[in-house]
Each structure stands twice: as structure tokens, then as C-alpha cells.
Design a protein around this motif. Structure first.
Motif, PDB file in Angstrom:
ATOM      1  N   PHE A 263      55.223  97.208 101.664  1.00  0.00           N
ATOM      2  CA  PHE A 263      55.728  97.036 100.206  1.00  0.00           C
ATOM      3  C   PHE A 263      55.076  98.179  99.621  1.00  0.00           C
ATOM      4  O   PHE A 263      55.891  98.929  98.707  1.00  0.00           O
ATOM      5  CB  PHE A 263      55.118  95.870  99.541  1.00  0.00           C
ATOM      6  N   TRP A 264      53.978  98.809  99.806  1.00  0.00           N
ATOM      7  CA  TRP A 264      53.258  99.765  98.985  1.00  0.00           C
ATOM      8  C   TRP A 264      53.746 101.044  99.473  1.00  0.00           C
ATOM      9  O   TRP A 264      53.237 102.326  99.013  1.00  0.00           O
ATOM     10  CB  TRP A 264      51.747  99.565  99.059  1.00  0.00           C
ATOM     11  N   ARG A 265      54.415 100.993 100.699  1.00  0.00           N
ATOM     12  CA  ARG A 265      55.113 102.246 101.299  1.00  0.00           C
ATOM     13  C   ARG A 265      56.512 102.497 100.623  1.00  0.00           C
ATOM     14  O   ARG A 265      56.993 103.545 100.824  1.00  0.00           O
ATOM     15  CB  ARG A 265      55.235 102.134 102.842  1.00  0.00           C
ATOM     16  N   ASN A 266      56.827 101.640  99.799  1.00  0.00           N
ATOM     17  CA  ASN A 266      58.341 101.291  99.424  1.00  0.00           C
ATOM     18  C   ASN A 266      58.327 101.452  97.806  1.00  0.00           C
ATOM     19  O   ASN A 266      59.233 101.817  97.251  1.00  0.00           O
ATOM     20  CB  ASN A 266      59.007 100.179 100.188  1.00  0.00           C
ATOM     21  N   TRP A 267      57.275 100.743  97.335  1.00  0.00           N
ATOM     22  CA  TRP A 267      57.229 100.527  95.878  1.00  0.00           C
ATOM     23  C   TRP A 267      56.358 101.474  95.279  1.00  0.00           C
ATOM     24  O   TRP A 267      55.097 101.784  95.679  1.00  0.00           O
ATOM     25  CB  TRP A 267      56.671  99.112  95.436  1.00  0.00           C
ATOM     26  N   HIS A 268      56.883 102.428  94.396  1.00  0.00           N
ATOM     27  CA  HIS A 268      56.001 103.615  93.797  1.00  0.00           C
ATOM     28  C   HIS A 268      55.561 104.389  94.909  1.00  0.00           C
ATOM     29  O   HIS A 268      54.295 104.672  95.200  1.00  0.00           O
ATOM     30  CB  HIS A 268      54.928 103.146  92.850  1.00  0.00           C
ATOM     31  N   ALA A 269      56.565 104.653  95.793  1.00  0.00           N
ATOM     32  CA  ALA A 269      56.071 105.371  97.341  1.00  0.00           C
ATOM     33  C   ALA A 269      55.091 106.522  97.052  1.00  0.00           C
ATOM     34  O   ALA A 269      54.228 106.670  98.110  1.00  0.00           O
ATOM     35  CB  ALA A 269      57.275 105.436  98.211  1.00  0.00           C
ATOM     36  N   THR A 270      55.407 107.400  96.187  1.00  0.00           N
ATOM     37  CA  THR A 270      54.618 108.847  96.214  1.00  0.00           C
ATOM     38  C   THR A 270      53.271 108.387  95.965  1.00  0.00           C
ATOM     39  O   THR A 270      52.486 109.026  96.195  1.00  0.00           O
ATOM     40  CB  THR A 270      55.433 109.652  95.118  1.00  0.00           C
ATOM     41  N   LEU A 271      52.974 107.416  95.072  1.00  0.00           N
ATOM     42  CA  LEU A 271      51.603 107.045  94.430  1.00  0.00           C
ATOM     43  C   LEU A 271      51.110 106.374  95.840  1.00  0.00           C
ATOM     44  O   LEU A 271      49.723 106.924  96.010  1.00  0.00           O
ATOM     45  CB  LEU A 271      51.636 105.895  93.644  1.00  0.00           C
ATOM     46  N   GLY A 272      51.459 105.393  96.385  1.00  0.00           N
ATOM     47  CA  GLY A 272      50.804 104.867  97.726  1.00  0.00           C
ATOM     48  C   GLY A 272      50.666 105.878  98.827  1.00  0.00           C
ATOM     49  O   GLY A 272      49.328 105.793  99.190  1.00  0.00           O
ATOM     50  N   ASP A 273      51.457 106.722  99.013  1.00  0.00           N
ATOM     51  CA  ASP A 273      51.356 107.840  99.670  1.00  0.00           C
ATOM     52  C   ASP A 273      50.384 108.704  99.477  1.00  0.00           C
ATOM     53  O   ASP A 273      49.390 109.250 100.481  1.00  0.00           O
ATOM     54  CB  ASP A 273      52.633 108.571 100.086  1.00  0.00           C
ATOM     55  N   TRP A 274      50.189 108.968  98.247  1.00  0.00           N
ATOM     56  CA  TRP A 274      48.958 110.282  97.726  1.00  0.00           C
ATOM     57  C   TRP A 274      47.723 109.316  98.132  1.00  0.00           C
ATOM     58  O   TRP A 274      46.735 110.194  98.794  1.00  0.00           O
ATOM     59  CB  TRP A 274      49.444 110.221  96.278  1.00  0.00           C
ATOM     60  N   PHE A 275      47.495 108.327  97.790  1.00  0.00           N
ATOM     61  CA  PHE A 275      46.189 107.715  97.960  1.00  0.00           C
ATOM     62  C   PHE A 275      45.784 107.445  99.341  1.00  0.00           C
ATOM     63  O   PHE A 275      44.802 107.652  99.977  1.00  0.00           O
ATOM     64  CB  PHE A 275      46.053 106.213  97.307  1.00  0.00           C
ATOM     65  N   ARG A 276      46.942 107.153 100.384  1.00  0.00           N
ATOM     66  CA  ARG A 276      46.456 106.701 101.678  1.00  0.00           C
ATOM     67  C   ARG A 276      46.427 108.182 102.388  1.00  0.00           C
ATOM     68  O   ARG A 276      45.294 108.096 103.151  1.00  0.00           O
ATOM     69  CB  ARG A 276      47.803 106.103 102.369  1.00  0.00           C
ATOM     70  N   GLU A 277      47.202 109.349 101.996  1.00  0.00           N
ATOM     71  CA  GLU A 277      46.770 110.425 102.629  1.00  0.00           C
ATOM     72  C   GLU A 277      45.583 111.099 102.286  1.00  0.00           C
ATOM     73  O   GLU A 277      44.964 111.530 103.051  1.00  0.00           O
ATOM     74  CB  GLU A 277      48.178 111.309 102.422  1.00  0.00           C
ATOM     75  N   HIS A 278      45.377 110.972 101.055  1.00  0.00           N
ATOM     76  CA  HIS A 278      44.160 111.699 100.574  1.00  0.00           C
ATOM     77  C   HIS A 278      42.654 110.956 100.908  1.00  0.00           C
ATOM     78  O   HIS A 278      41.796 111.580 101.106  1.00  0.00           O
ATOM     79  CB  HIS A 278      44.230 112.134  99.237  1.00  0.00           C
TER      80      HIS A 278
END
Length: 384
Positions: A263-278
């Protein structure tokens, strides 16, 4: 925020026309966009303009320093991030009236929680790529001040934005048509659907609530937030692409997510991606164990909660999602492959995920009184 102001919409439309008319000039996208970004902020608010000129220049100097420095490199990298996080945190405290200063203006907070993420992403790029990460001030400023995504994202990646900057301004008829349709769809969501749904939500939650009404309001508010967030993203993506930049998708069919992790890869995806990546990049360079992934999931979701607001409700919201995602990691249930499970099982998992999200999303209402009233209503049976 810009997109509910017709003057702002007309200004961005005019900028797109200017870019189209000057597409013969190879640097039109860089030079004219910087002039537009700065003039836009100046007209909107002189305080906002001054703040962002200073903020951008200081971080650009820090960015260049990190590109070249070799001694105590990691220490300087961490210091740059801590200073930015501390700065935005202090400004949030001023906005919450915890701290007071006559120089503070709430307009300064506009877009800062999104732009600080872009600043940190640029520092990461400088730290890992050194001198190869160097860019000109003009391009760095355009990345930070890019008007279409300034107030609510999607969150742009430094390397992707710089790659687009090097490309000449070029749009075909199909891209223009698709972008305009995207803007119209977003406007319909924001102006028509969200306005109507907000009025109905406010009318219902002002009454005495029973179980069925609270459940309805939770589901209704979830849909309202989706149309609000995705509507803004649609408009920002449309305008951004018309200005010559590839905009990342922010909502990728979140209602078809069989796990909260997905879900967090699909909802507000750029936010979830940013926190996961960093966060993963900083704390776990290699593939993490299940326990490490579980712990990082809790940390990431708590940070996302606090990023939305400095309150214990947002903290509990993040903790709640983090614990569920941690359990998914520990049980090996963080992903479900639709092709390898039955249709009934897949959609049952999707339904469970949506129930988990629906129970907590009311926190976004921003009012503790509203949140508590709706939760209390769940236990107010209509026959009691």
C-alpha cells in the motif's frame, strides 16, 4: 495550493506557452524556468521569496562543499541533514505557537516539508557521487523551487530532475493532450468532488454519531483524502510535464494493495519511496534481515507520521502502520503475488489492507476533537 488560485493557474499556463514559443533556444527550459520560479514566489509573498532565496543559496553552498570535501565527509553529510531537519522542525514549532518570534510568518512553512526532502536527496547524491554530482546553481534552484510540485509534491528525485534538465524542451501533441486531460481530471477532483465531500463530512460529523455513522465517516473521509491528494498530484504532474519534466506517479492503484507494505508503495508513492530509499540506504546498505526490515519499517512509518505533523496522534498513526508492516516482514507476508494466489485470496488481502488503513486515516482530518468524536461513535450503538 496554487491550483485553487486562478491567477496562479494562468501564470503557469503562460509559462508553458512561453516555453513552447522559445523551444528553438536550447537553454529556454533552464533560464526561463528559473526566472518564472523566482517571480512566482516574489509575487505570491516577498517573505517567502526572501526565505527561499537564502535557503536555496545556503544549501547549494553546502551541496558544493560536500561534493568536494574529503576529510570528515560522513560527518559533514550528517551535519547538513541534521541542520535542515532542525530548521524545519523549529519552523513547525513556530507554526504551532510553541515558539514565537515576530519575524516568523506561516507562509514561510509553505512547501518546506516537501522541499527539505529534495534538499536532503541532493545531499545524498553529493555524498555518494562526490565531484560527479556537481550542478550549476541555476539547475539546483530550479529543482528546489519548481513551482508545479512546490507545495504538495510529487517529491522529485535530484538525479531524475537533472537528467530532464539536460534534455531540450520538446513536447508532442499526444503528450500535450494527455497532460491537459490530467489537469482537468485533477481540477474536477479538487474543486467538485472534494468540495462536495467535505461539506457532507462536516455536516455529518457535527451531529451525534453512532456506530454506523462513524464507520461511514471513516470510509467517506478515506475517499475524500484520496481525491484530494490524487487530484493535486494529477494537476502537478500535468503542469510539470507541460514544462518539460517527467513527473513521477504518486498514486498507483492503492486500493488494489494486498499488504500494507505494498500500500505504501502505491499511496503517496514518492513519499514512501523517499523514506525507504534514504533510511534503508543510511542504516542498511545490504539486504536487511527480517528483524532489521521490521525495525526499519517502524522507524520509517513513525517518521512519516511526524513528517505530517508534530502531534502524538500522527506519532501513533505512524507507529500503528509501522507495527503492522513489521509484522508483515516478520511473518514473510509483506508482498502478495497476484499471479501466484487465488483471486479470492488476493482480494481478501486487499480488503483487509483497506480496513487497516480506513481505521487510521481519519487522523488526517487535522482535528483531535473530530478524531476522538468519530472513534467514540464506533462504540455508541444505535440501540443503546
Amino acid at each position: 495550493m496554487w491550483y485553487l488560485n486562478m491567477n496562479a493557474v494562468m501564470a503557469m499556463s503562460g509559462m508553458i506557452l512561453v516555453l513552447a514559443l522559445t523551444r528553438w533556444w536550447p537553454h529556454n527550459k533552464r533560464v526561463l524556468l528559473l526566472a518564472f520560479n523566482l517571480c512566482f514566489l516574489l509575487v505570491f509573498s516577498k517573505k517567502l521569496f526572501i526565505f527561499y532565496v537564502v535557503y536555496t543559496l545556503l544549501n547549494y553552498l553546502g551541496f558544493l562543499f560536500l561534493c568536494h570535501v574529503t576529510k570528515w565527509r560522513q560527518g559533514w553529510f550528517i551535519t547538513a541533514i541534521v541542520l535542515n531537519v532542525a530548521g524545519v522542525s523549529c519552523l513547525r514549532l513556530f507554526g504551532m505557537k510553541v515558539l514565537e518570534n515576530p519575524l516568523f510568518d506561516t507562509v514561510i512553512l509553505l512547501g518546506l516539508i516537501y522541499n527539505v526532502l529534495k534538499v536532503i536527496d541532493a545531499y545524498y547524491f553529493a555524498y555518494f557521487f562526490g565531484k560527479d554530482a556537481r550542478v550549476k546553481l541555476m539547475d539546483y534552484a530550479n529543482f528546489i523551487l519548481f513551482v508545479p510540485t512546490f507545495t504538495s509534491g510529487p517529491i522529485l528525485k535530484f538525479k531524475d530532475f537533472m537528467a530532464d534538465t539536460k534534455q531540450p524542451y520538446r513536447l508532442n501533441a499526444a503528450q500535450v493532450e494527455d497532460s491537459i486531460k490530467r489537469i482537468i481530471k485533477g481540477m474536477f477532483k479538487k474543486i467538485v468532488l472534494v468540495t462536495w465531500m467535505t461539506d457532507l463530512f462536516n455536516h455529518m460529523q457535527a451531529q451525534e454519531l453512532h456506530t454506523h455513522q462513524s464507520l461511514f465517516l471513516m470510509i467517506w473521509f478515506y475517499a475524500l483524502i484520496f481525491f484530494d491528494f490524487s487530484g493535486y498530484s494529477d494537476i502537478a504532474i500535468g503542469f510539470g510535464r507541460l514544462m518539460g519534466y517527467n513527473m513521477p506517479e504518486n498514486f498507483k492503484k492503492p486500493f488494489q494493495s494486498p499488504t500494507l507494505t505494498q500500500f505504501w508503495r502505491n499511496w503517496h508513492a514518492t513519499l514512501g519511496d523517499w523514506f525507504r530509499e534514504h533510511i534503508f540506504m543510511f542504516f542498511s546498505r545490504q539486504a536487511p534481515s527480517r528483524w532489521t526490515a521490521a525495525g526499519l519499517s517502524v522507524l520509517i512509518m513513525v517518521l512519516i507520521g511526524l513528517w505530517h505533523g508534530f502531534s502524538w496522534l500522527y506519532f501513533l498513526y505512524g507507529l500503528y502502520h509501522g507495527i503492522v508492516m513489521a509484522l508483515e516482514n516478520l511473518l514473510g507476508k509483506s508482498t502478495v503475488n497476484k499471479k501466484k494466489v487465488s483471486r479470492a485470496y488476493f482480494y481478501a488481502r486487499c480488503l483487509l489492507t483497506q480496513a487497516i488503513v480506513t481505521f487510521s486515516v481519519i487522523v488526517y482530518s487535522g482535528s483531535e476533537d473530530t478524531v476522538f468524536k468519530i472513534y467514540r461513535g464506533l462504540f455508541h450503538w444505535p440501540w443503546s
